[in-house]
Structure formats: C-alpha cells, structure tokens
Design a protein around this motif. Structure first.
Motif, PDB file in Angstrom:
ATOM      1  N   UNK A  78      49.805  97.903  71.232  1.00 56.99           N
ATOM      2  CA  UNK A  78      50.051  98.775  72.380  1.00 56.99           C
ATOM      3  C   UNK A  78      49.930  98.076  73.734  1.00 56.99           C
ATOM      4  N   UNK A  79      49.294  96.907  73.793  1.00 57.74           N
ATOM      5  CA  UNK A  79      49.162  96.219  75.082  1.00 57.74           C
ATOM      6  C   UNK A  79      50.293  95.226  75.352  1.00 57.74           C
ATOM      7  N   UNK A  80      51.288  95.169  74.470  1.00 58.81           N
ATOM      8  CA  UNK A  80      52.439  94.292  74.657  1.00 58.81           C
ATOM      9  C   UNK A  80      53.565  95.104  75.306  1.00 58.81           C
ATOM     10  N   UNK A  81      54.028  94.644  76.479  1.00 61.66           N
ATOM     11  CA  UNK A  81      55.037  95.391  77.227  1.00 61.66           C
ATOM     12  C   UNK A  81      56.195  94.495  77.623  1.00 61.66           C
ATOM     13  N   UNK A  82      57.384  95.083  77.743  1.00 59.69           N
ATOM     14  CA  UNK A  82      58.543  94.339  78.228  1.00 59.69           C
ATOM     15  C   UNK A  82      58.360  94.064  79.719  1.00 59.69           C
ATOM     16  N   UNK A  83      58.846  92.908  80.178  1.00 56.62           N
ATOM     17  CA  UNK A  83      58.931  92.666  81.614  1.00 56.62           C
ATOM     18  C   UNK A  83      60.351  93.059  81.994  1.00 56.62           C
ATOM     19  N   UNK A  84      60.472  93.892  83.029  1.00 55.65           N
ATOM     20  CA  UNK A  84      61.799  94.366  83.418  1.00 55.65           C
ATOM     21  C   UNK A  84      62.184  93.816  84.788  1.00 55.65           C
ATOM     22  N   UNK A  85      63.482  93.716  84.992  1.00 58.66           N
ATOM     23  CA  UNK A  85      64.028  93.288  86.276  1.00 58.66           C
ATOM     24  C   UNK A  85      63.782  94.425  87.269  1.00 58.66           C
ATOM     25  N   UNK A  86      63.180  94.104  88.403  1.00 59.38           N
ATOM     26  CA  UNK A  86      62.830  95.156  89.365  1.00 59.38           C
ATOM     27  C   UNK A  86      64.048  95.865  89.948  1.00 59.38           C
ATOM     28  N   UNK A  87      65.170  95.147  90.083  1.00 58.86           N
ATOM     29  CA  UNK A  87      66.369  95.768  90.672  1.00 58.86           C
ATOM     30  C   UNK A  87      67.103  96.655  89.672  1.00 58.86           C
ATOM     31  N   UNK A  88      67.350  96.139  88.470  1.00 55.39           N
ATOM     32  CA  UNK A  88      68.182  96.885  87.513  1.00 55.39           C
ATOM     33  C   UNK A  88      67.361  97.732  86.539  1.00 55.39           C
ATOM     34  N   UNK A  89      66.082  97.398  86.367  1.00 54.07           N
ATOM     35  CA  UNK A  89      65.255  98.128  85.406  1.00 54.07           C
ATOM     36  C   UNK A  89      65.494  97.694  83.963  1.00 54.07           C
ATOM     37  N   UNK A  90      66.343  96.670  83.767  1.00 53.32           N
ATOM     38  CA  UNK A  90      66.651  96.174  82.420  1.00 53.32           C
ATOM     39  C   UNK A  90      65.555  95.222  81.932  1.00 53.32           C
ATOM     40  N   UNK A  91      65.367  95.172  80.605  1.00 53.51           N
ATOM     41  CA  UNK A  91      64.429  94.211  80.014  1.00 53.51           C
ATOM     42  C   UNK A  91      64.924  92.806  80.329  1.00 53.51           C
ATOM     43  N   UNK A  92      64.000  91.880  80.626  1.00 51.96           N
ATOM     44  CA  UNK A  92      64.401  90.500  80.901  1.00 51.96           C
ATOM     45  C   UNK A  92      64.604  89.774  79.578  1.00 51.96           C
ATOM     46  N   UNK A  93      65.845  89.341  79.368  1.00 54.97           N
ATOM     47  CA  UNK A  93      66.212  88.590  78.162  1.00 54.97           C
ATOM     48  C   UNK A  93      66.645  87.206  78.619  1.00 54.97           C
ATOM     49  N   UNK A  94      66.100  86.180  77.990  1.00 52.08           N
ATOM     50  CA  UNK A  94      66.369  84.802  78.402  1.00 52.08           C
ATOM     51  C   UNK A  94      67.344  84.161  77.435  1.00 52.08           C
ATOM     52  N   UNK A  95      68.419  83.537  77.949  1.00 51.64           N
ATOM     53  CA  UNK A  95      69.362  82.835  77.068  1.00 51.64           C
ATOM     54  C   UNK A  95      68.648  81.725  76.287  1.00 51.64           C
ATOM     55  N   UNK A  96      69.071  81.515  75.039  1.00 51.03           N
ATOM     56  CA  UNK A  96      68.453  80.511  74.161  1.00 51.03           C
ATOM     57  C   UNK A  96      68.386  79.122  74.784  1.00 51.03           C
ATOM     58  N   UNK A  97      69.498  78.668  75.387  1.00 47.50           N
ATOM     59  CA  UNK A  97      69.491  77.302  75.930  1.00 47.50           C
ATOM     60  C   UNK A  97      68.522  77.153  77.103  1.00 47.50           C
TER      61      UNK A  97
END
Length: 178
Positions: A78-97
């Motif tokens: 329960x203490x693990x949370x997504x970090x979201x982009x402050x402007x869009x509200x979307x979850x931050x997903x990082x490209x593999x490379x």
C-alpha cells in the motif's frame, strides 16, 4: 480468442516514508524488475565511520513490469505509489533505452556522480554528446555545466524524475551528436 501479451515497461514510483528498500525486496520476491539509484555515504555507527550504500533519493523506485503485474503488486504494497506528471496527470513511464542508459551510469555506485532534481538543471543549454572511451563508453547524454562541479559534465536525465551527472570526462573521449 488470443490473449494480447503485455510488454514490460519502466514505471517511476514512490515508496513513502523511506521504505524504498523494503519495496525493492518485496518486488524482487515477486520476481519483478526494479532499480534504486544508490551511492556510498559515510555514516557514524558506534563511534566509527563506515561506508554505507544508501538510496540517492529517498522514496524513489523504478519498477520494470507489465501494467497488470504492477497493479497486482501495488494492491499488496500500500505504500508504493505511481509518480505522475504534474501537468498531464499521467503515470511517468520511462522508455527502455533511457532507463538502460541511466542504470549503466547510476548502477556503478561511483562517488563522483552528481544527482539532480529535473528543475535544478537547464538541459536546453546542453549539447548532445556520445562518450567514445573509458568506463562509460557508448553512453549518450547532454554536455553542460552543473552546479557543484568546476567543469562541464555529461548528464543523463530521466524526464521529470531525476538526472545524473557523470564524473569529469576528458574532452578527447566525447563526440558531439548532430
């Protein structure tokens, strides 16, 4: 009906109250990929100075898994949370490379690496470069002046989350990417 196979992606996540190492242990137990940027720091224990490997930024965990797996594990931790982009509200997903490049540098635990919050650096002033020799050969980043360093350094950024500036690299080992 054929089930579409989900692909694994990197999520930037937060483990509240400095529980990033606990989260990492639980994620590894669930056989999910994860990475926490760590660095050696000197701390005093029982009157003696010791080198201890500690997270660079508390609460930050990168998780590599399918969206459904992350959702399942997140419901247990329960203490693990997504970090979201402050402007869009979307979850931050990082490209593999980008993540592989970041892990290649941050995973060395080098004492000369400098870490920054994204707003601490003006990355638009940097020049895109590739390192052509030494420990970080093949890595790409931005070459710019950073706070706390006398000379310019190559910086690798995870968009909106963290940036790492490498140790001083001799100019002969750097080529500009057009």
């Amino acid at each position: 009906m054929e089930v579409e196979k989900e692909s694994e992606i990197w999520y930037a996540m937060r483990a509240t109250y400095r529980r990033e190492l606990d989260a990492m242990r639980l994620l590894e137990k669930e056989k999910l990929g994860c990475f926490i940027p760590m660095q050696y720091k000197i701390s005093v224990k029982k009157g003696k100075k010791v080198r201890v490997l500690m997270p660079v930024i508390h609460n930050l965990v990168f998780v590599h898994a399918c969206p459904s797996e992350v959702k399942r594990v997140k419901s247990q931790i329960n203490y693990l949370q997504y970090i979201t982009d402050t402007r869009s509200g979307q979850k931050i997903i990082i490209p593999d490379n980008d993540m592989q490049r970041f892990i290649a540098v941050a995973g060395t635990y080098n004492d000369h690496l400098l870490y920054f919050q994204p707003d601490e650096l003006n990355l638009s002033k940097g020049t895109r470069v590739r390192i052509i020799g030494g420990d970080f050969e093949g890595q790409e980043g931005l070459f710019l002046k950073v706070k706390g360093a006398r000379d310019r350094r190559v910086v690798i950024e995870i968009q909106g989350v963290i940036a790492v500036a490498m140790a001083t690299i001799h100019p002969d080992l750097i080529e500009v990417i057009e």
